[in-house]
Structures are given as C-alpha cells and as structure tokens.
Design an enzyme around this catalytic site. Structure first.
Site, PDB file in Angstrom:
ATOM      1  N   ASP A   8      26.139  30.506  53.488  1.00 25.67           N
ATOM      2  CA  ASP A   8      25.910  29.131  53.936  1.00 25.67           C
ATOM      3  C   ASP A   8      25.971  29.147  55.467  1.00 25.67           C
ATOM      4  O   ASP A   8      25.993  30.224  56.091  1.00 25.67           O
ATOM      5  CB  ASP A   8      26.899  28.151  53.272  1.00 25.67           C
ATOM      6  CG  ASP A   8      28.334  28.285  53.779  1.00 25.67           C
ATOM      7  OD1 ASP A   8      28.598  29.159  54.633  1.00 25.67           O
ATOM      8  OD2 ASP A   8      29.197  27.510  53.322  1.00 25.67           O
ATOM      9  N   HIS A   9      26.027  27.965  56.088  1.00 27.26           N
ATOM     10  CA  HIS A   9      26.050  27.881  57.557  1.00 27.26           C
ATOM     11  C   HIS A   9      27.305  28.524  58.142  1.00 27.26           C
ATOM     12  O   HIS A   9      27.296  28.928  59.303  1.00 27.26           O
ATOM     13  CB  HIS A   9      25.967  26.411  57.982  1.00 27.26           C
ATOM     14  CG  HIS A   9      27.038  25.567  57.360  1.00 27.26           C
ATOM     15  ND1 HIS A   9      27.006  25.193  56.017  1.00 27.26           N
ATOM     16  CD2 HIS A   9      28.199  25.080  57.855  1.00 27.26           C
ATOM     17  CE1 HIS A   9      28.090  24.482  55.738  1.00 27.26           C
ATOM     18  NE2 HIS A   9      28.829  24.407  56.835  1.00 27.26           N
ATOM     19  N   CYS A  65      30.603  32.753  53.120  1.00 22.93           N
ATOM     20  CA  CYS A  65      30.720  31.360  53.587  1.00 22.93           C
ATOM     21  C   CYS A  65      31.900  31.329  54.557  1.00 22.93           C
ATOM     22  O   CYS A  65      32.306  32.383  55.055  1.00 22.93           O
ATOM     23  CB  CYS A  65      30.853  30.372  52.432  1.00 22.93           C
ATOM     24  SG  CYS A  65      32.321  30.529  51.401  1.00 22.93           S
ATOM     25  N   GLY A  66      32.425  30.163  54.855  1.00 28.08           N
ATOM     26  CA  GLY A  66      33.512  30.082  55.829  1.00 28.08           C
ATOM     27  C   GLY A  66      34.740  30.852  55.376  1.00 28.08           C
ATOM     28  O   GLY A  66      35.303  31.662  56.109  1.00 28.08           O
ATOM     29  N   THR A  67      35.153  30.600  54.149  1.00 31.93           N
ATOM     30  CA  THR A  67      36.337  31.283  53.608  1.00 31.93           C
ATOM     31  C   THR A  67      35.979  32.343  52.566  1.00 31.93           C
ATOM     32  O   THR A  67      36.825  33.152  52.198  1.00 31.93           O
ATOM     33  CB  THR A  67      37.252  30.263  52.897  1.00 31.93           C
ATOM     34  OG1 THR A  67      36.490  29.649  51.844  1.00 31.93           O
ATOM     35  CG2 THR A  67      37.769  29.200  53.854  1.00 31.93           C
ATOM     36  N   GLY A  68      34.787  32.279  52.034  1.00 29.72           N
ATOM     37  CA  GLY A  68      34.390  33.136  50.908  1.00 29.72           C
ATOM     38  C   GLY A  68      34.790  32.530  49.570  1.00 29.72           C
ATOM     39  O   GLY A  68      34.330  32.979  48.513  1.00 29.72           O
ATOM     40  N   ILE A  69      35.605  31.496  49.617  1.00 29.37           N
ATOM     41  CA  ILE A  69      36.144  30.932  48.372  1.00 29.37           C
ATOM     42  C   ILE A  69      35.077  30.162  47.596  1.00 29.37           C
ATOM     43  O   ILE A  69      34.890  30.371  46.385  1.00 29.37           O
ATOM     44  CB  ILE A  69      37.372  30.032  48.655  1.00 29.37           C
ATOM     45  CG1 ILE A  69      38.496  30.861  49.269  1.00 29.37           C
ATOM     46  CG2 ILE A  69      37.851  29.362  47.370  1.00 29.37           C
ATOM     47  CD1 ILE A  69      39.661  30.032  49.817  1.00 29.37           C
ATOM     48  N   GLY A  70      34.368  29.291  48.289  1.00 29.26           N
ATOM     49  CA  GLY A  70      33.320  28.507  47.613  1.00 29.26           C
ATOM     50  C   GLY A  70      32.267  29.411  46.998  1.00 29.26           C
ATOM     51  O   GLY A  70      31.829  29.192  45.853  1.00 29.26           O
ATOM     52  N   MET A  71      31.863  30.422  47.740  1.00 30.88           N
ATOM     53  CA  MET A  71      30.850  31.357  47.234  1.00 30.88           C
ATOM     54  C   MET A  71      31.375  32.106  46.009  1.00 30.88           C
ATOM     55  O   MET A  71      30.655  32.289  45.023  1.00 30.88           O
ATOM     56  CB  MET A  71      30.461  32.365  48.322  1.00 30.88           C
ATOM     57  CG  MET A  71      29.548  31.801  49.383  1.00 30.88           C
ATOM     58  SD  MET A  71      27.950  31.327  48.700  1.00 30.88           S
ATOM     59  CE  MET A  71      26.956  31.258  50.195  1.00 30.88           C
ATOM     60  N   HIS A  98      38.221  49.186  39.573  1.00 29.70           N
ATOM     61  CA  HIS A  98      38.909  48.582  38.425  1.00 29.70           C
ATOM     62  C   HIS A  98      38.145  47.425  37.780  1.00 29.70           C
ATOM     63  O   HIS A  98      38.240  47.222  36.573  1.00 29.70           O
ATOM     64  CB  HIS A  98      40.299  48.076  38.843  1.00 29.70           C
ATOM     65  CG  HIS A  98      41.255  49.193  39.151  1.00 29.70           C
ATOM     66  ND1 HIS A  98      42.597  48.983  39.366  1.00 29.70           N
ATOM     67  CD2 HIS A  98      41.066  50.530  39.290  1.00 29.70           C
ATOM     68  CE1 HIS A  98      43.195  50.146  39.620  1.00 29.70           C
ATOM     69  NE2 HIS A  98      42.277  51.101  39.587  1.00 29.70           N
ATOM     70  N   ARG A 132      40.438  53.130  31.157  1.00 31.13           N
ATOM     71  CA  ARG A 132      41.335  52.055  30.701  1.00 31.13           C
ATOM     72  C   ARG A 132      40.881  50.673  31.168  1.00 31.13           C
ATOM     73  O   ARG A 132      41.279  49.646  30.612  1.00 31.13           O
ATOM     74  CB  ARG A 132      42.769  52.333  31.156  1.00 31.13           C
ATOM     75  CG  ARG A 132      43.002  52.171  32.650  1.00 31.13           C
ATOM     76  CD  ARG A 132      44.416  52.576  33.052  1.00 31.13           C
ATOM     77  NE  ARG A 132      44.733  52.233  34.419  1.00 31.13           N
ATOM     78  CZ  ARG A 132      44.370  52.933  35.478  1.00 31.13           C
ATOM     79  NH1 ARG A 132      43.634  54.032  35.329  1.00 31.13           N
ATOM     80  NH2 ARG A 132      44.730  52.559  36.691  1.00 31.13           N
ATOM     81  N   HIS A 133      40.027  50.637  32.204  1.00 31.41           N
ATOM     82  CA  HIS A 133      39.581  49.334  32.722  1.00 31.41           C
ATOM     83  C   HIS A 133      38.510  48.697  31.841  1.00 31.41           C
ATOM     84  O   HIS A 133      38.320  47.491  31.885  1.00 31.41           O
ATOM     85  CB  HIS A 133      39.074  49.491  34.158  1.00 31.41           C
ATOM     86  CG  HIS A 133      40.094  50.119  35.052  1.00 31.41           C
ATOM     87  ND1 HIS A 133      41.271  49.482  35.381  1.00 31.41           N
ATOM     88  CD2 HIS A 133      40.135  51.337  35.633  1.00 31.41           C
ATOM     89  CE1 HIS A 133      41.994  50.283  36.143  1.00 31.41           C
ATOM     90  NE2 HIS A 133      41.328  51.421  36.317  1.00 31.41           N
TER      91      HIS A 133
HETATM   92  C1  RB5 Z   1      31.701  24.792  54.766  1.00 26.33           C
HETATM   93  O1  RB5 Z   1      32.236  23.893  55.703  1.00 26.33           O
HETATM   94  C2  RB5 Z   1      32.821  25.524  54.055  1.00 26.33           C
HETATM   95  O2  RB5 Z   1      33.459  24.654  53.192  1.00 26.33           O
HETATM   96  C3  RB5 Z   1      32.259  26.710  53.320  1.00 26.33           C
HETATM   97  O3  RB5 Z   1      31.641  27.579  54.213  1.00 26.33           O
HETATM   98  C4  RB5 Z   1      33.274  27.539  52.562  1.00 26.33           C
HETATM   99  O4  RB5 Z   1      34.326  27.917  53.376  1.00 26.33           O
HETATM  100  C5  RB5 Z   1      33.727  26.985  51.282  1.00 26.33           C
HETATM  101  O5  RB5 Z   1      34.472  27.610  50.524  1.00 26.33           O
END
Ligand code: RB5
Length: 148
Positions: A8-9, A65-71, A98, A132-133
């Site tokens: 993303d951006h 993405c910013g944190t990688g969490i959303g992706m 694993h 085992r995995h």
């Molecule tokens: C975008 O502002 C931000 O939320 C996105 O890049 C990401 O970090 C979400 O998990």
C-alpha cells in the site's frame, strides 16, 4: 520461482528495495502496485497477490504496508495462504523451515530497507523442512476446510 509483490502507500520504499533484490537474484516477479502515494486500502493489494499464490500462478508473495499487519491479516484470509509477518532474519528462516510460509509481510514503518532486503533474501532462499512440521500444516488445512 515466480514472485508476486505489492504494497500500500505505506510500503512503497521497501517494495522498491524488494524489486531491486529480485532483479539482482534473477527471480521473475510481477508488481501489483500500488501505483500512487495517496492513501489506498491494503486488502485491495493483498488479495490479488494472495489469490495468485493460492492458485499456483505464482510460487510466493511479498506484501508491504506500514506495519505489515494489515497485509498479513488480509493475505491469511485466502485459503491456502500461510503469510508470515517478519521483522528479523531468524524468523524469516524459521517460517520457511517450519511453516512453509508462501507469503511474506513486512512493515516499512517498523524496519528499514536494508533489513527488509536481508529478510526477503533469507526467506526466498530458505527451504521447508517437512517432517514433524507436516502434520501441523495438515491441521491448518483442516481448520480451513472446516470453514471455522
Ligand atoms: C495505512 O495508514 C496503514 O494502516 C497500513 O499501511 C498498515 O500499517 C496497516 O496494517
């Protein structure tokens, strides 16, 4: 190996670093955006990459993405995807060994481009151990198939 990438951006700079890594390693890839720095929604970019990996059109995916969490959350909604959110080289190796992860997610607001490159290279060049995995991955598939 064919790799699908997207960001993303919030992940444009690391995506650029990953493009240069894939070119250096002579790994064929396709870039699924995003094409602008204005705010976009990460599920819109995670989904095509995850679907193309799940269908077998691409072998691996890399999402930023910013944190990688959303992706990573988005990619893991797609059946057959094992997306690992990784910010260190040890985990990059271990999630291949694993978990047989087929998508890698990273956050550009968490790590810099140099470490992201090391992580991606390690992840691309590490093999699944099986053994085992395998029974654990089978359990993941069973959860998916049960529709829970
Ligand atoms: C975008 O502002 C931000 O939320 C996105 O890049 C990401 O970090 C979400 O998990």
């Amino acid at each position: 190996m064919k790799v699908a990438i997207a960001s993303d951006h919030g992940g444009i700079n690391i995506r650029e670093e990953i493009r240069s890594l894939l070119e250096e390693l002579n790994i064929p890839y396709e870039d699924f955006g995003c094409d602008c720095e204005t705010s976009v929604d990460y599920p819109d970019y995670a989904l095509p990459v995850a679907q193309k990996v799940a269908s077998g059109e691409f072998d691996r995916g890399i999402l930023i993405c910013g944190t990688g969490i959303g992706m990573s959350i988005s990619a893991n909604k797609v059946k057959g995807i094992r997306c690992a959110l990784v910010h260190d080289v040890f985990s990059a190796k271990m999630t291949r060994a694993h978990n047989d992860s087929n998508v890698l997610a990273m956050g550009e607001r968490v790590i810099g481009p140099g470490l992201a490159r090391e992580i991606a290279q390690t992840w691309l060049q590490s093999d699944y151990e099986g053994g085992r995995h395998a029974k654990r991955l089978k359990k993941l598939t069973e959860i998916e198939e049960s529709g829970q």
